[in-house]
Structures are given as structure tokens and as C-alpha cells.
Design a protein around this motif. Structure first.
Motif, PDB file in Angstrom:
ATOM      1  N   ILE A 100       0.851  -1.204   0.000  1.00 15.33           N
ATOM      2  CA  ILE A 100       0.000   0.000   0.000  1.00 15.33           C
ATOM      3  C   ILE A 100       0.879   1.242   0.000  1.00 15.33           C
ATOM      4  O   ILE A 100       0.638   2.198  -0.747  1.00 15.33           O
ATOM      5  N   GLY A 101       1.930   1.208   0.836  1.00 19.59           N
ATOM      6  CA  GLY A 101       2.864   2.337   0.872  1.00 19.59           C
ATOM      7  C   GLY A 101       3.517   2.542  -0.482  1.00 19.59           C
ATOM      8  O   GLY A 101       3.628   3.671  -0.966  1.00 19.59           O
ATOM      9  N   PHE A 104       1.013   4.092  -2.917  1.00 17.99           N
ATOM     10  CA  PHE A 104       0.882   5.523  -2.647  1.00 17.99           C
ATOM     11  C   PHE A 104       2.011   6.298  -3.303  1.00 17.99           C
ATOM     12  O   PHE A 104       1.811   7.323  -3.930  1.00 17.99           O
ATOM     13  N   PHE A 105       3.207   5.783  -3.107  1.00 25.20           N
ATOM     14  CA  PHE A 105       4.395   6.464  -3.617  1.00 25.20           C
ATOM     15  C   PHE A 105       4.342   6.549  -5.141  1.00 25.20           C
ATOM     16  O   PHE A 105       4.473   7.622  -5.723  1.00 25.20           O
ATOM     17  N   PHE A 218      -5.106   1.346 -10.562  1.00 23.85           N
ATOM     18  CA  PHE A 218      -5.721   1.083  -9.270  1.00 23.85           C
ATOM     19  C   PHE A 218      -7.202   0.783  -9.410  1.00 23.85           C
ATOM     20  O   PHE A 218      -7.726  -0.136  -8.796  1.00 23.85           O
TER      21      PHE A 218
ATOM     22  N   PHE B  36     -10.697  -2.940   4.507  1.00 25.06           N
ATOM     23  CA  PHE B  36     -10.320  -1.945   3.507  1.00 25.06           C
ATOM     24  C   PHE B  36     -11.538  -1.150   3.053  1.00 25.06           C
ATOM     25  O   PHE B  36     -11.535  -0.553   1.995  1.00 25.06           O
ATOM     26  N   PRO B 233     -10.684   5.175  -1.996  1.00 20.76           N
ATOM     27  CA  PRO B 233      -9.943   4.191  -1.192  1.00 20.76           C
ATOM     28  C   PRO B 233      -8.678   4.775  -0.570  1.00 20.76           C
ATOM     29  O   PRO B 233      -8.197   4.261   0.446  1.00 20.76           O
ATOM     30  N   SER B 234      -8.127   5.840  -1.154  1.00 21.34           N
ATOM     31  CA  SER B 234      -6.897   6.385  -0.574  1.00 21.34           C
ATOM     32  C   SER B 234      -7.136   6.885   0.843  1.00 21.34           C
ATOM     33  O   SER B 234      -6.214   6.906   1.658  1.00 21.34           O
ATOM     34  N   PHE B 237      -6.559   4.005   3.004  1.00 19.61           N
ATOM     35  CA  PHE B 237      -5.130   3.710   3.128  1.00 19.61           C
ATOM     36  C   PHE B 237      -4.440   4.705   4.050  1.00 19.61           C
ATOM     37  O   PHE B 237      -3.508   4.346   4.771  1.00 19.61           O
ATOM     38  N   LEU B 238      -4.908   5.947   4.027  1.00 20.95           N
ATOM     39  CA  LEU B 238      -4.335   6.936   4.953  1.00 20.95           C
ATOM     40  C   LEU B 238      -4.602   6.525   6.397  1.00 20.95           C
ATOM     41  O   LEU B 238      -3.725   6.625   7.259  1.00 20.95           O
ATOM     42  N   TRP B 240      -5.116   3.538   7.460  1.00 23.55           N
ATOM     43  CA  TRP B 240      -4.237   2.387   7.716  1.00 23.55           C
ATOM     44  C   TRP B 240      -2.858   2.865   8.153  1.00 23.55           C
ATOM     45  O   TRP B 240      -2.294   2.368   9.114  1.00 23.55           O
ATOM     46  N   VAL B 289       3.865  10.044   2.650  1.00 20.67           N
ATOM     47  CA  VAL B 289       3.058   9.141   3.481  1.00 20.67           C
ATOM     48  C   VAL B 289       3.390   7.685   3.159  1.00 20.67           C
ATOM     49  O   VAL B 289       3.539   6.847   4.056  1.00 20.67           O
ATOM     50  N   GLY B 290       3.522   7.384   1.865  1.00 18.00           N
ATOM     51  CA  GLY B 290       3.889   6.027   1.458  1.00 18.00           C
ATOM     52  C   GLY B 290       5.228   5.616   2.042  1.00 18.00           C
ATOM     53  O   GLY B 290       5.383   4.499   2.557  1.00 18.00           O
TER      54      GLY B 290
END
Lengths: 287, 319
Positions: A100-101, A104-105, A218, B36, B233-234, B237-238, B240, B289-290
């Protein structure tokens, strides 16, 4: 109720894209045993590299496709070296969260470099010819041909080459494969190359069929996951069958449900598949 | 003072995110469930509350909402919480027996379906357009007082965060929480001890979803206007990232993680537009953040306030 062959044709095109993409995802899963959320963003990266070469540098699309596929194969290896390699002994769930990280990146890197809005490849715009009442485009035909070629190539790889046979063995039982003298770490490298290249190709196909957007991969992840799980996670031929099944079902479903909701077909297939056939269509899921 | 006002806004957002993180923590930290779908619970809370508390408005240009109830804000917030919990229950019934990452896939897909419904059913939600003019609680009363409305709302949100925190902390250390922890560590053991594992998972899912719904209601009543793009969905994830960063299993950690994430995202807004890459800042922020998520998982998998002994909840089995 008459079934318009146009929907079936669209379904085959979408099914080709999902099949190819699901194949890459399932190969990665087979060896590395985790669901890679960043896979959709690998697809987008492939599409954008091809976009840069094709529309921004003005080179022919064939060169762009090669660059996108090759670039993403290298990219997948790079991400593994920088990130995933350090988590080799972690549980599948930790790896999922790590991915997931990574997702995001990558997605935001794409937005930072190419901006958030949609783009198109530089392909000649022509009126779509039609045959037996089915309207088709040159891109769609190329997508189907490319996907069939890729599926054949992967089949040969997995069935006829030493690397492929080792991959299938490791997918079944990694420890046993190592005991038999296979360098599984090397295999991981090959699977990232193959998986990354396939993701890149899937992304380019997606961009050719519709639009190139940062979140294009995605948002396609859900049908891809559905295909992968429906086919039995880790089972390549299951992923392909699942991909075509979901692509066609999704497009044909517009006959009975509003087209805004055709995406729900993938969700329904996912849930029903998991509840009824948790080992996949052919019962060959790797867990 | 302008800076104080900005801090209040950041504080309110941080409070809403803290509630979301608390809800996520009962799923993941306490029960080991990979949820999720948090953005969907947040959305259901926001839209339920908004629809219940606004009258039917004929503002839409492309689509018209024909449903509106003009009820008091309290009713909206209560209904938003309950409905989100209900949705959590429904999603969980289809999937709670699934293994970890399968559950993640089903919940992610379900959340997208919910967003799709909100996007398409314009008669109920005004669809892709923003649902506007959501009333703020006690606005006419507060404006007569010598405090700013943001300060009032800040106190309201953080008051609710405090109450929720105490409740969940208590629940987590009580008998109910102990069963959840047993399920997280090994659900076969919990089953062997005669616990109805599926039922406990369902309850955990519904409770956490309810808190996310509460957060959604508070969000809707603060921002006046909501639209489907707020619930991508982001967002899930944030949250998370916040929970992992704070330390899965620790409610104080969940709140801390949420505050850190919100501050990280908001503080960079103060960077002047003249710096290089100013246009790319929002994206660079999310890239960061990632990176934070991956780095935390590598160097400190138990998070800032998590318990290293328990390490990552739910992941101790298998490897």
C-alpha cells in the motif's frame, strides 16, 4: 432479450486486458505469496512510460510499448531491491500493507511528473470499421492479438523452460524447491521481471482502450483481483480463464443491469467465487 | 488570529481522522481483521446525516435529489452511526470467514461499490455533484456566544474522541476485548474455547464501522458540502497508515497516528508557493506518506505506541 454481439466483442477486449493483468499478478503471488496492491500502479507506470516515449518524444507506438514493458520490468526489480527484498520473511499481510505504501508512492510520483489529468496515446484517429454489425477499432484488435501472443509466450515459459518449471515448482512449495537446488532468490528476480513486464503491457493495453490516468491501474485492480481469485490465486490458467469470464460477464451484464453498475459483476464474482470455490475454477490455488 | 483559526481547522480534521483510526483499530489492532472498506463507512455516515438533516433542495443542474428530511442534526449523527454499523455488519456477513488478504479484497471492492451507488443514485445523494447546505449543529446559538464556531466544533469533536477513546479502551481490556485479542492471535484457539468466532468478528466489524460513520457525520456537518470524491480508497489507506504508525492495538497510538498524518498533510500547506515543485506538493506529500508507512513497518513494526511483544496484531501466525 437479444444479446448484442457488440457487448460480447467489448467483453473479449476487456477480458483480454484483465486476463493479461491477472496473469502477471498471479505469477508474482505464486512465488512471493502476497497480494501486491501496487500492481495497479505498476500498470499505470508502464502506460505512462509508453506515453512519454510515444506522445511526448514522438516515437512510434511499437517503440513506446517496448519501452513501457521493459521499463516496468526494470521498475519492478528496482522496487523489489529498494523495498520488498527487506520484507522477505514478513507475513503476507505485512507485505500487503507495505505494498500500500509503495502504491501511494508510485501513484503520486506519476501525478507529480505527468499531472493528474487524463492523456491519450498518439495514434491515428479513424472511424471504426464494423463487421457483422460489430464496431471494432484497430487498437482493440491489437489488444486481443497482443494478449493472445503474451498468453502463449507465458505458457511456453512455464511449460517448456527450466525457469518456468522452477517457477511452477516454487509456486507449489518453495522450501521443497530450494531443497532440490533451485536458487529461489534468483527466481524471485525473474518473476519480478516477468510480472513487471506483463503489468506494463496490461497498462498500455488499458491506456489504448480508454485513457491514460494516474489511477487507471488502481481502479482496474478490482476486476483483476476478482479474476485472480476466481481462477484460484497463483494458478496462471485460472487467472486467464477468470479474466475472460469477468470481462465478458461485465460487458454483457449491461443488458440486464444499468451500465454504471457493471463493475458490481466483478465484486459479485469475487464474493461468490470465494464462497463457493475458494480454490479457484480449477481447484489449483496455491493455498 | 489567523494562525489559531488554521490550527483549529487542522485540529478538527485530526479529530475526525482520530475517530476513523479508532474504528480501524478495533478491526485490525484488536481483532486482526483486514478492513479496507473504511472510506465507505465514513461515506455512509456522512451521506446519511446529510440527507436526514437537509430539506429537499432543487439546486441540482443535472440531477435532482428528491429525498430530504430536515431533521435535527442529532438525529442525523445518530442515524449515520447506526447505518454505517449496519453496513459494516452486512459487508462482514459475506466475508468475515475469509482469510486475511481475501477479506481485504472483498472489503475494498464493497467500498468501491458503495461509492458507485452514491455516485449514481442522484435522487438520493445528488450524485457526482456536491450535496450542499448541510446544517451545522447549534450554529445560531454558538454565534451569539463570544467563541468562534470552529472552537466550539473543535471541542465537540475532541470531546467525542475522548468519550470514544475511553469506551474502546475499556472494551478492549474487558472480556469482549479479550475474546477479540484471542481471535487476532489464533481464531482456532478462540473457537476451541467455545467462542462463536464469526459472531465476535461481526460485532467488531459493526462497532468499528459505526465509529467511522460517526466520524463521517461529524465531517459532513462541519464541511457543509460533500461529494463522492471525498471517499476514495486512498482515505482508507491513509487511516491504515495512521494506525500502523501509531501502533496497531493501541487506541492512544491510533489517535497519535491520525494526528501525525493530518499534521504532515496540512503543515505543508503553509509552505509558500514560490518554492520549487510547489505545484507538485500535494503529490509529494502523499509520496511521503507512502515512505513513512514502509519505513515504520521496517524499523518499528509495532508503531510509535504499540506493544512490541504483540508485534503486529494478527500477523504472528504463519511465518
Amino acid at each position: 432479450m437479444v444479446l448484442d454481439p457488440q457487448f460480447v466483442w467489448n467483453g473479449i477486449v476487456v477480458g483480454s486486458i484483465i486476463s493479461v493483468s491477472a496473469l502477471g499478478l498471479t505469477l508474482i503471488f505464486g512465488i512471493l505469496n502476497f497480494i501486491n496492491i501496487a500492481y495497479g500502479d505498476y500498470m499505470a507506470t508502464g502506460a505512462y512510460i509508453a506515453f512519454a516515449v510515444n506522445a511526448q518524444m514522438g516515437l512510434p507506438l511499437v517503440v513506446a510499448i517496448a519501452a513501457g514493458v521493459g521499463g516496468m520490468a526494470a521498475g519492478a526489480v528496482l522496487v523489489d531491491k529498494v523495498v520488498f527484498e527487506h520484507f522477505r520473511t514478513s507475513s503476507p499481510v505485512t507485505l500487503l500493507i507495505v505494498s500500500i505504501g509503495v502504491a501511494f508512492f508510485i501513484r503520486n510520483l506519476i501525478r507529480a511528473v505527468w499531472g493528474p489529468s487524463g492523456n491519450f496515446y498518439d495514434v491515428p484517429i479513424e472511424a471504426n470499421p464494423s463487421l457483422f454489425g460489430v464496431r471494432y477499432s484497430v487498437e482493440q484488435v491489437s489488444i486481443i492479438i497482443a494478449s493472445l501472443l503474451l498468453l502463449a509466450a507465458v505458457y511456453v515459459l512455464l511449460r517448456r523452460t527450466r525457469i518456468g518449471i522452477a517457477m511452477r515448482a516454487a509456486s507449489d512449495d518453495r522450501t521443497l524447491t530450494r531443497i532440490r537446488g533451485v536458487d529461489t532468490e534468483r527466481l524471485v528476480l525473474y518473476v519480478w521481471i516477468a510480472g513487471g513486464a506483463i503489468a506494463g503491457l496490461g497498462g498500455i493495453m488499458l491506456g489504448l482502450d480508454a485513457q491514460i490516468r494516474p489511477n487507471m491501474g488502481f481502479t482496474t485492480l478490482i476486476p483483476i483481483f476478482a479474476a485472480t481469485i476466481l481462477g484460484g490465486i497463483g494458478d496462471p490458467k485460472g487467472a486467464v480463464a477468470g479474466g475472460f469470464a469477468i470481462g465478458i460477464l461485465q460487458e454483457v451484464s449491461v443488458v440486464v443491469i444499468p451500465s454504471e453498475y457493471k463493475f458490481a459483476v466483478a465484486l459479485a464474482a469475487l464474493i461468490i467465487g470465494l464462497l463457493l470455490r475458494p480454490d479457484g475454477l480449477f481447484g489449483e490455488a496455491t493455498r | 488570529m489567523a494562525l489559531l483559526d488554521l490550527l483549529l481547522v487542522v485540529g478538527i480534521i485530526a479529530g475526525v481522522y482520530s475517530l476513523l483510526a479508532i474504528g480501524m483499530n478495533i478491526h485490525w489492532g484488536d481483532t486482526g481483521l483486514l478492513n479496507f472498506a473504511h472510506a465507505a463507512f465514513f461515506a455512509v455516515g456522512a451521506y446519511t446525516s446529510a440527507i436526514l438533516t437537509t430539506p429537499v433542495l432543487e439546486t441540482g443542474l443535472l440531477a435532482e435529489r428528491v429525498v430530504g428530511f430536515d431533521l435535527p442534526v442529532v438525529a442525523g449523527i445518530a442515524a449515520g452511526t447506526v447505518l454505517a454499523a449496519g453496513l459494516g455488519f452486512v459487508i462482514a456477513t459475506t466475508s468475515v470467514r475469509l482469510e486475511g488478504d481475501y477479506l481485504a479484497m472483498v472489503t475494498l471492492s464493497s467500498a468501491e461499490l458503495v461509492r458507485l451507488v452514491i455516485h449514481n443514485e442522484a435522487w438520493l445523494t445528488t450524485g457526482a455533484q456536491t450535496l450542499k447546505n448541510i446544517p451545522r449543529p447549534l450554529e445560531s446559538t454558538v454565534t451569539t456566544l463570544p467563541v468562534s464556531y470552529d472552537l466550539f466544533y473543535f471541542l465537540l469533536v475532541w470531546g467525542l474522541v475522548a468519550v470514544t477513546y475511553l469506551l474502546f479502551e475499556r472494551m478492549s481490556s474487558g472480556p469482549f476485548g479479550r475474546v477479540l485479542h484471542a481471535i487476532r492471535e489464533n481464531d482456532d484457539v478462540a473457537l476451541a474455547l467455545g467462542k462463536d468466532v464469526s459472531r465476535f468478528k461481526l460485532k467488531s466489524f459493526a462497532i468499528g464501522a459505526g465509529v467511522a460513520g460517526l466520524a463521517g457525520s461529524l465531517w459532513a456537518h462541519y464541511v457543509y458540502a460533500i461529494s463522492p470524491v471525498m471517499f476514495l480508497p486512498s482515505l482508507t489507506f491513509l487511516i491504515w497508515t495512521a494506525v500502523i504508525l501509531g501502533g496497531a492495538g493501541s487506541y492512544a497510538g491510533a489517535i497519535l497516528g491520525a494526528v501525525v498524518i493530518v499534521v504532515l498533510r496540512q503543515v505543508t500547506r503553509f509552505i509558500p508557493g514560490s518554492v520549487p515543485f510547489a505545484d507538485q506538493l500535494p503529490y509529494i506529500r502523499l509520496m511521503f506518506v507512502g515512505v513513512v508507512l514502509v519505513v515504520v513497518l521496517y524499523y518499528r513494526p509495532e508503531g510509535l505506541l504499540g506493544n512490541a511483544q504483540r508485534l503486529q496484531a494478527g500477523t504472528s501466525e504463519g511465518e
